[in-house]
Design an enzyme around this catalytic site. Structure first.
Site, PDB file in Angstrom:
ATOM      1  N   TYR A   1       5.235   6.165  11.117  1.00 28.80           N
ATOM      2  CA  TYR A   1       3.898   6.408  10.704  1.00 28.80           C
ATOM      3  C   TYR A   1       2.747   6.379  11.770  1.00 28.80           C
ATOM      4  CZ  TYR A   1       6.258   4.247   6.605  1.00 28.80           C
ATOM      5  OH  TYR A   1       7.226   3.961   5.696  1.00 28.80           O
TER       6      TYR A   1
ATOM      7  N   LEU B   1      -9.440   0.558  10.213  1.00 29.73           N
ATOM      8  CA  LEU B   1     -10.970   1.010  10.375  1.00 29.73           C
ATOM      9  C   LEU B   1     -11.359   1.615   8.983  1.00 29.73           C
ATOM     10  CD1 LEU B   1     -13.435   2.070  11.974  1.00 29.73           C
ATOM     11  CD2 LEU B   1     -12.137   4.391  12.249  1.00 29.73           C
TER      12      LEU B   1
ATOM     13  N   VAL C   1     -17.536  -0.993  16.571  1.00 27.50           N
ATOM     14  CA  VAL C   1     -16.888   0.182  17.334  1.00 27.50           C
ATOM     15  C   VAL C   1     -16.145  -0.678  18.372  1.00 27.50           C
ATOM     16  CG1 VAL C   1     -16.654   2.263  18.374  1.00 27.50           C
ATOM     17  CG2 VAL C   1     -18.131   1.867  16.483  1.00 27.50           C
TER      18      VAL C   1
ATOM     19  N   LYS D   1       9.224  -3.331  15.191  1.00 23.39           N
ATOM     20  CA  LYS D   1       9.491  -1.983  14.799  1.00 23.39           C
ATOM     21  C   LYS D   1      10.478  -1.331  15.658  1.00 23.39           C
ATOM     22  CE  LYS D   1       7.213  -1.731  10.926  1.00 23.39           C
ATOM     23  NZ  LYS D   1       8.002  -1.958   9.665  1.00 23.39           N
TER      24      LYS D   1
ATOM     25  N   GLY E   1      -5.324  -4.665  23.147  1.00 20.25           N
ATOM     26  CA  GLY E   1      -3.949  -4.009  22.404  1.00 20.25           C
ATOM     27  C   GLY E   1      -4.278  -2.573  22.048  1.00 20.25           C
TER      28      GLY E   1
ATOM     29  N   TYR F   1       0.738  -1.284   0.151  1.00 18.23           N
ATOM     30  CA  TYR F   1      -0.100   0.098   0.045  1.00 18.23           C
ATOM     31  C   TYR F   1       0.734   1.298   0.023  1.00 18.23           C
ATOM     32  CZ  TYR F   1      -3.378   3.245   2.176  1.00 18.23           C
ATOM     33  OH  TYR F   1      -4.151   4.233   2.533  1.00 18.23           O
TER      34      TYR F   1
ATOM     35  N   TYR G   1       5.312 -10.506  -2.869  1.00 21.71           N
ATOM     36  CA  TYR G   1       3.712 -10.570  -2.935  1.00 21.71           C
ATOM     37  C   TYR G   1       3.395 -11.572  -1.932  1.00 21.71           C
ATOM     38  CZ  TYR G   1       4.567  -9.372  -7.928  1.00 21.71           C
ATOM     39  OH  TYR G   1       4.899  -8.648  -9.278  1.00 21.71           O
TER      40      TYR G   1
ATOM     41  N   ASP H   1       9.776  -7.218  -4.056  1.00 24.86           N
ATOM     42  CA  ASP H   1       8.429  -7.727  -3.414  1.00 24.86           C
ATOM     43  C   ASP H   1       8.090  -9.032  -3.405  1.00 24.86           C
ATOM     44  OD1 ASP H   1       5.749  -5.870  -2.157  1.00 24.86           O
ATOM     45  OD2 ASP H   1       5.875  -7.794  -2.214  1.00 24.86           O
TER      46      ASP H   1
ATOM     47  N   TYR I   1       4.378  -7.222  16.544  1.00 28.08           N
ATOM     48  CA  TYR I   1       4.478  -6.492  15.586  1.00 28.08           C
ATOM     49  C   TYR I   1       5.219  -4.966  15.988  1.00 28.08           C
ATOM     50  CZ  TYR I   1       3.524  -2.578  12.495  1.00 28.08           C
ATOM     51  OH  TYR I   1       3.739  -1.221  11.519  1.00 28.08           O
TER      52      TYR I   1
ATOM     53  N   SER J   1       6.769   2.986  13.015  1.00 24.43           N
ATOM     54  CA  SER J   1       5.304   3.194  13.236  1.00 24.43           C
ATOM     55  C   SER J   1       5.176   3.896  14.573  1.00 24.43           C
ATOM     56  CB  SER J   1       4.606   1.549  13.352  1.00 24.43           C
ATOM     57  OG  SER J   1       3.445   1.796  13.888  1.00 24.43           O
TER      58      SER J   1
HETATM   59  C1  WQD Z   1      -7.950   2.183  14.502  1.00 19.84           C
HETATM   60  C2  WQD Z   1      -9.184   2.268  15.355  1.00 19.84           C
HETATM   61  C3  WQD Z   1      -9.826   0.318  16.459  1.00 19.84           C
HETATM   62  C4  WQD Z   1     -11.710  -1.665  13.053  1.00 19.84           C
HETATM   63  C5  WQD Z   1      -2.642   0.066  12.990  1.00 19.84           C
HETATM   64  C6  WQD Z   1      -1.434  -0.590  13.473  1.00 19.84           C
HETATM   65  C7  WQD Z   1      -0.287   0.489  13.527  1.00 19.84           C
HETATM   66  C8  WQD Z   1      -0.442   1.114  12.140  1.00 19.84           C
HETATM   67  C9  WQD Z   1      -1.658   1.781  11.744  1.00 19.84           C
HETATM   68  C10 WQD Z   1       1.529   0.278  10.507  1.00 19.84           C
HETATM   69  C11 WQD Z   1      -8.871   1.640  16.792  1.00 19.84           C
HETATM   70  C12 WQD Z   1     -11.086   1.104  15.763  1.00 19.84           C
HETATM   71  C13 WQD Z   1     -10.807  -0.698  13.861  1.00 19.84           C
HETATM   72  C14 WQD Z   1     -13.110  -1.768  13.475  1.00 19.84           C
HETATM   73  C15 WQD Z   1     -12.975  -0.142  15.234  1.00 19.84           C
HETATM   74  N1  WQD Z   1       0.072   0.276  11.231  1.00 19.84           N
HETATM   75  N2  WQD Z   1     -11.722  -0.115  14.846  1.00 19.84           N
HETATM   76  N3  WQD Z   1     -13.392  -1.293  14.413  1.00 19.84           N
HETATM   77  O1  WQD Z   1      -4.669  -0.333  15.394  1.00 19.84           O
HETATM   78  O2  WQD Z   1      -4.628   2.269  15.364  1.00 19.84           O
HETATM   79  O3  WQD Z   1      -3.018   1.084  14.021  1.00 19.84           O
HETATM   80  O4  WQD Z   1      -2.562   0.584  11.851  1.00 19.84           O
HETATM   81  O5  WQD Z   1       2.062   1.263  10.941  1.00 19.84           O
HETATM   82  O6  WQD Z   1       0.800   0.047  13.920  1.00 19.84           O
HETATM   83  O7  WQD Z   1      -1.632  -1.006  14.799  1.00 19.84           O
HETATM   84  O8  WQD Z   1      -5.531   0.874  13.310  1.00 19.84           O
HETATM   85  O9  WQD Z   1      -7.381   0.999  11.683  1.00 19.84           O
HETATM   86  O10 WQD Z   1      -6.839  -1.029  13.111  1.00 19.84           O
HETATM   87  O11 WQD Z   1      -7.878   0.877  14.349  1.00 19.84           O
HETATM   88  O12 WQD Z   1     -13.578   0.018  16.163  1.00 19.84           O
HETATM   89  O13 WQD Z   1     -13.591  -2.865  12.803  1.00 19.84           O
HETATM   90  O14 WQD Z   1     -10.436   1.926  14.922  1.00 19.84           O
HETATM   91  O15 WQD Z   1     -10.273  -0.191  17.866  1.00 19.84           O
HETATM   92  O16 WQD Z   1      -9.310   2.414  17.908  1.00 19.84           O
HETATM   93  P1  WQD Z   1      -4.559   0.995  14.686  1.00 19.84           P
HETATM   94  P2  WQD Z   1      -6.924   0.444  13.156  1.00 19.84           P
END
Ligand code: WQD
Length: 344
Positions: free
Chosen positions: A179, A202, A219, A156, A299, A13, A35, A33, A152, A127
């Site tokens: 990031y 999300l 949520v 990092k 987590g 991505y 894949y 890569d 994970y 990250s």
């Molecule tokens: C965001 C918020 C969820 C899905 C991850 C990695 C991090 C980085 C970015 C690489 C949280 C909530 C999510 C759903 C929800 N990756 N959520 N329902 O966990 O913040 O970070 O991606 O660099 O290392 O950990 O991202 O999009 O999974 O969650 O409520 O179906 O959305 O609980 O609060 P996250 P996320």
């Protein structure tokens, strides 16, 4: 002659979007890569956008000799951007040794070859998860690193230390880019997040729900100590993120880096809650989402968002896209995906 950059994870991505921005800023690019978490489709998208065909070597970074052959064929590489890594937090909890082997062994092989071939510039994809749960916000590069919430995130944290120590005193400059939450899709509509497994982040979960290829969105927790009870994150558009990599490479190429290793946060400094992100999507799409308010996810950190002033001052990087732009581009891409690339 354009400067040649090796991208690992070039069909992923962030890697694919960064290749587009590097090309548009005058760099030549090659990719490695295997894949494991993607396909060759992004290479076609890159060509459609840039009119350039990018060579991708289908090589596992854990196979050192195979990676060495790529460096032997391209002695004019002047920089490496290392994206290739497994990054699903939940999967890393279930399969920690897969994550340590893949993410750490691949990095060690790459660094050994950068030293062997004296590649002067190295960018490491890190990250915000290295910070863990933080006491004060926004997060700066000096915010103390705390206990990683997942294997994970731990790869990092370890990866950053390996880069620092392996390149110290070698004359190879390195930059660690932390990031926050990468999201959204290329404005052309020709490229975006293409998970080969159902999404867990999300924003793609929201667009898959709106596209009808998933039936529910839960949520994860609305009882947190935040303004609306749901978790807060710093969503950064993938093209803003890609541009930051170009700025970082330009910074090193111009000899502006004084330290062996520099660290930059890449977020836009806007804390957005889960419920606010959902509302932003509903606003731009005029679609009312059928959501379920459920229990917390193991987590998750409660709130994290960036202070990006160091990247602004030293790299001249300023993010351009808002959460509305993220949702607009992600939705446009998802609709194409449903038509042309059903999730398998
Ligand atoms: C965001 C918020 C969820 C899905 C991850 C990695 C991090 C980085 C970015 C690489 C949280 C909530 C999510 C759903 C929800 N990756 N959520 N329902 O966990 O913040 O970070 O991606 O660099 O290392 O950990 O991202 O999009 O999974 O969650 O409520 O179906 O959305 O609980 O609060 P996250 P996320």
């Amino acid at each position: 002659m354009n400067k040649k950059i090796l991208i690992t994870g070039g069909t992923g991505y962030i890697g694919s979007h960064t290749i587009v921005q590097l090309i548009e800023n005058g760099y030549d690019v090659i990719s490695i890569d295997n894949y494991i978490n993607s396909s060759d489709k992004p290479l076609k998208s890159i060509e459609a956008i840039t009119k350039k065909s990018i060579p991708n070597y289908v090589v596992d970074l854990c196979e050192r000799d195979a990676v060495d052959e790529v460096f032997q064929q391209h002695r004019d590489i002047v920089g490496v951007i290392h994206f290739a890594a497994l990054k699903a937090v939940g999967e890393s909890v279930e399969k920690p040794l897969l994550y340590y082997r893949n993410n750490i062994t691949g990095l060690i092989n790459l660094l050994e070859l950068c030293r062997k071939y004296q590649i002067a510039n190295f960018i490491f994809s890190s990250s915000c998860s290295v910070y863990g749960n933080v006491d004060s916000l926004p997060v700066t590069e000096d915010t103390p690193i705390s206990q990683a919430e997942s294997p994970y995130a731990h790869t990092k944290q370890i990866g950053e230390d390996i880069v620092r120590n392996a390149l110290k005193g070698t004359g190879i400059h390195s930059i660690l880019l932390r990031y926050f939450n990468p999201s959204g899709a290329h404005p052309s509509g020709l490229m975006g997040e293409s998970p080969i497994v159902p999404a867990h982040n999300l924003v793609p979960v929201i667009t898959e729900l709106a596209a009808g290829i998933r039936t529910e969105l839960t949520v994860f927790g609305t009882d947190y100590d935040t303004r609306d009870g749901s978790c807060i994150r710093d969503y950064i558009h993938v093209v803003d993120l890609a541009n930051a990599h170009v700025k970082a490479m330009d910074f090193m190429m111009a000899g502006q880096q004084k330290q062996d290793t520099e660290v930059f946060n890449l977020g836009i400094g806007q804390g957005v809650s889960v419920l606010e992100a959902i509302a932003a999507f509903e606003e731009i799409s005029n679609i009312k989402l059928n959501i379920t308010l459920g229990p917390r996810r193991e987590g998750d950190v409660i709130a994290v968002y960036a202070d990006y002033s160091k990247a602004k001052q030293e790299l001249g990087w300023v993010p351009q896209y808002s959460i509305q732009d993220i949702m607009k581009t992600a939705w446009a891409w998802q609709q194409k995906r449903v038509d042309n690339h059903p999730l398998t």
